[in-house]
Design a protein around this motif. Structure first.
Motif, short mmCIF file in Angstrom:
data_model
loop_
_atom_site.label_atom_id
_atom_site.label_comp_id
_atom_site.label_asym_id
_atom_site.label_seq_id
_atom_site.Cartn_x
_atom_site.Cartn_y
_atom_site.Cartn_z
N UNK A 1 51.33 -26.89 -14.50
CA UNK A 1 50.75 -25.80 -13.71
C UNK A 1 49.22 -25.84 -13.68
N UNK A 2 48.61 -26.37 -14.73
CA UNK A 2 47.14 -26.42 -14.78
C UNK A 2 46.60 -27.85 -14.66
N UNK A 3 47.46 -28.77 -14.22
CA UNK A 3 47.04 -30.17 -14.15
C UNK A 3 46.80 -30.66 -12.73
N UNK A 4 47.28 -29.90 -11.75
CA UNK A 4 47.11 -30.28 -10.36
C UNK A 4 46.23 -29.25 -9.65
N UNK A 5 46.02 -29.44 -8.36
CA UNK A 5 45.21 -28.50 -7.59
C UNK A 5 45.87 -27.13 -7.58
N UNK A 6 45.06 -26.11 -7.29
CA UNK A 6 45.58 -24.75 -7.24
C UNK A 6 46.71 -24.65 -6.22
N UNK A 7 47.77 -24.00 -6.62
CA UNK A 7 48.92 -23.84 -5.74
C UNK A 7 50.01 -24.86 -5.99
N UNK A 8 49.68 -25.92 -6.74
CA UNK A 8 50.67 -26.96 -7.04
C UNK A 8 51.02 -26.90 -8.53
N UNK A 9 51.63 -27.95 -9.06
CA UNK A 9 52.06 -27.94 -10.45
C UNK A 9 53.36 -27.19 -10.62
N UNK A 10 54.37 -27.54 -9.80
CA UNK A 10 55.64 -26.82 -9.79
C UNK A 10 56.71 -27.50 -10.66
N UNK A 11 56.42 -28.73 -11.14
CA UNK A 11 57.48 -29.56 -11.68
C UNK A 11 57.11 -30.16 -13.03
N UNK A 12 57.94 -29.95 -14.03
CA UNK A 12 57.84 -30.64 -15.31
C UNK A 12 59.21 -30.56 -15.96
N UNK A 13 59.40 -31.28 -17.06
CA UNK A 13 60.73 -31.39 -17.65
C UNK A 13 61.28 -30.05 -18.15
N UNK A 14 60.51 -29.24 -18.88
CA UNK A 14 61.08 -27.96 -19.33
C UNK A 14 61.55 -27.07 -18.17
N UNK B 1 60.97 -42.20 -14.45
CA UNK B 1 62.37 -41.97 -14.79
C UNK B 1 62.78 -42.83 -15.97
N UNK B 2 62.19 -44.01 -16.09
CA UNK B 2 62.47 -44.88 -17.23
C UNK B 2 61.78 -44.37 -18.50
N UNK B 3 60.54 -43.89 -18.36
CA UNK B 3 59.79 -43.40 -19.51
C UNK B 3 60.49 -42.22 -20.17
N UNK B 4 61.09 -41.36 -19.33
CA UNK B 4 61.79 -40.18 -19.85
C UNK B 4 63.29 -40.35 -19.61
N UNK B 5 63.81 -41.48 -20.07
CA UNK B 5 65.21 -41.82 -19.78
C UNK B 5 66.21 -40.89 -20.46
#
Length: 434
Positions: free
Chosen positions: A95-108, A148-152
């Motif tokens: 949420x705080x790593x991309x531009x404002x309004x983005x950062x919708x996706x992470x594993x948790x 996808x391989x890194x977080x297999x």
């Protein structure tokens, strides 16, 4: 003393035996009825699922994978980290790593949202067209395969409809590649085949620009078509995609391109991230006459969450919300049937989302809303992923039929397609003048 057996003794002994047989038959019939009812209830979901809409939604999402048609996380990885995965931890919030309004996706949040399978977009910008689109597409495919391989332990890269189900049964998120923008293969069918070989399973026919063989959505908006849909060579692209088993994605194309494709294709199409034009009259959405053809085709319209495609005239309001997205889903069901509806969020590709659908963790809330609106368990399962999986399987069947009898198409696009200046960077080795 002589014992005399009464003549009716056998009758006296036979009566209980007959009664037992009848009783056993009745018990057997009762068991059969109970089993039949149990099976019927199991197929419908029955009363075994919790009555609370949100808990029921989660129970159904444990049973059938939610397949999201479009997520632009790979584009954010390119923009902010130049695809260097060592600079981002997907277990931490984006949420705080991309531009404002983005950062919708992470594993948790993917886990919280119970995502079962995901088409990750290998996006190629229109500015890459006629320059380096194939290289850019391959870079984005590479980063999808690498993360996808890194977080297999979380993701499993898959390329088939069955692969989606197999990954889901392992409690992994089946991860697929959708190439966003037909210019990504640079108008060469050999490049298209290579994209398929490295794992891409849909191509969006255009992005927000024409290819040298197809009109994009702005042609409908501005009423300035270049080809009136597909060019003759564009029709060949559709046939080769059918032969390959590559899903045809009609998000971003003009209405004429939609009609031309649906006239030609032998496999179901998808709209990986589009909504209903009648509800929101944006030309990125799907009009009613096309929805009728989608129903005939067996295709799937995967509803987009973007504010501009959800909340606009004639039914706009001050702030978009989850109920408006549900309105689009309801409308699509009413026009082309429950078999044509899916979900294509466009997370991390758009900067304004409806209230209640702010990131990938919120999918269960949308499913709960559909349950509140009276959707049956079977209908919910189709919306979640069964429709997309069915269409994918059908495309594979068409591939198997066509590829066994038709050689790869090898016609090249005419040299004068597109602006002449756009050919200046090309080396036509077969022509001594170049």
């Amino acid at each position: 003393m002589v014992k005399v057996r009464r003549q009716d003794d056998d009758v006296w002994y036979r009566k209980p035996r007959s009664r037992c047989i009848i009783l056993l038959v009745l018990i057997g019939l009762l068991v059969i009825v109970i089993i039949a009812v149990a099976v019927a209830l199991a197929k419908k979901g029955g009363d075994s699922l919790p009555p609370d809409p949100l808990e029921r939604a989660k129970a159904l999402m444990k049973r059938v994978p939610l397949v999201d048609g479009h997520n632009d996380l790979p584009w954010q990885l390119k923009l902010h980290f130049d695809n260097r995965l060592e600079n981002i931890d997907m277990y931490e919030s984006t949420a705080d790593k991309f531009d404002e309004g983005y950062g919708h996706t992470d594993i948790p949040r993917l886990r919280q949202g119970m995502v079962g399978a995901q088409f990750w977009a290998a996006y190629v910008a229109c500015s890459n067209q006629y320059k380096d689109p194939v290289r850019f597409a391959l870079e984005q495919i590479d980063v999808i395969k690498r993360f996808t391989n890194k977080y297999s332990e979380v993701f499993e890269f898959v390329t088939t409809a069955q692969g989606i189900l197999d990954a889901f049964n392992k409690n992994k998120i089946g991860s697929m590649i959708g190439v966003e923008g037909g210019h990504a293969f640079d108008s060469h069918l050999g490049n298209l085949r290579m994209l398929y070989d490295v794992g891409a399973r849909y191509v969006t026919i255009t992005h927000s620009c024409n290819t040298p063989w197809a009109d994009n959505w702005k042609c409908s908006q501005d009423n300035n078509p270049e080809f009136g849909g597909l060019s003759e060579w564009g029709e060949l692209v559709i046939r080769e995609m059918n032969r390959l088993g590559m899903l045809i994605d009609l998000s971003h194309v003009s209405f004429d391109t939609m009609h031309d494709t649906l006239r030609i294709t032998e496999a179901p199409v998808i709209f990986s991230h589009s909504s209903a034009f009648a509800i929101c009259a944006h030309h990125r959405n799907v009009p009613d006459d096309v929805l009728e053809k989608v129903k005939e085709n067996g295709g799937v319209v995967m509803v987009n969450f973007y504010e501009k495609y959800i909340n606009c005239p004639p039914m706009n309001q001050s702030v978009s919300d989850i109920k408006q997205v549900a309105d689009h889903i309801d409308y699509l069901k009413s026009k082309c049937g429950v078999d044509c509806v899916g979900i294509g969020s466009d997370y991390d590709g758009v900067d304004v989302l409806p209230e209640g659908l702010g990131d990938v963790s919120t999918f269960p809330d949308l499913i709960a809303e559909m349950i509140r609106r009276g959707w049956s368990d079977e209908d919910i399962e189709k919306l979640l992923g069964n429709n997309l999986i069915r269409a994918f399987k059908e495309a594979e069947k068409v591939r198997d039929r066509l590829s066994s009898s038709i050689e790869p198409y090898d016609e090249t696009i005419p040299r004068d397609s597109g602006e002449e200046a756009n050919n200046t960077c090309r080396h036509y080795i077969y022509n001594p003048d170049n």
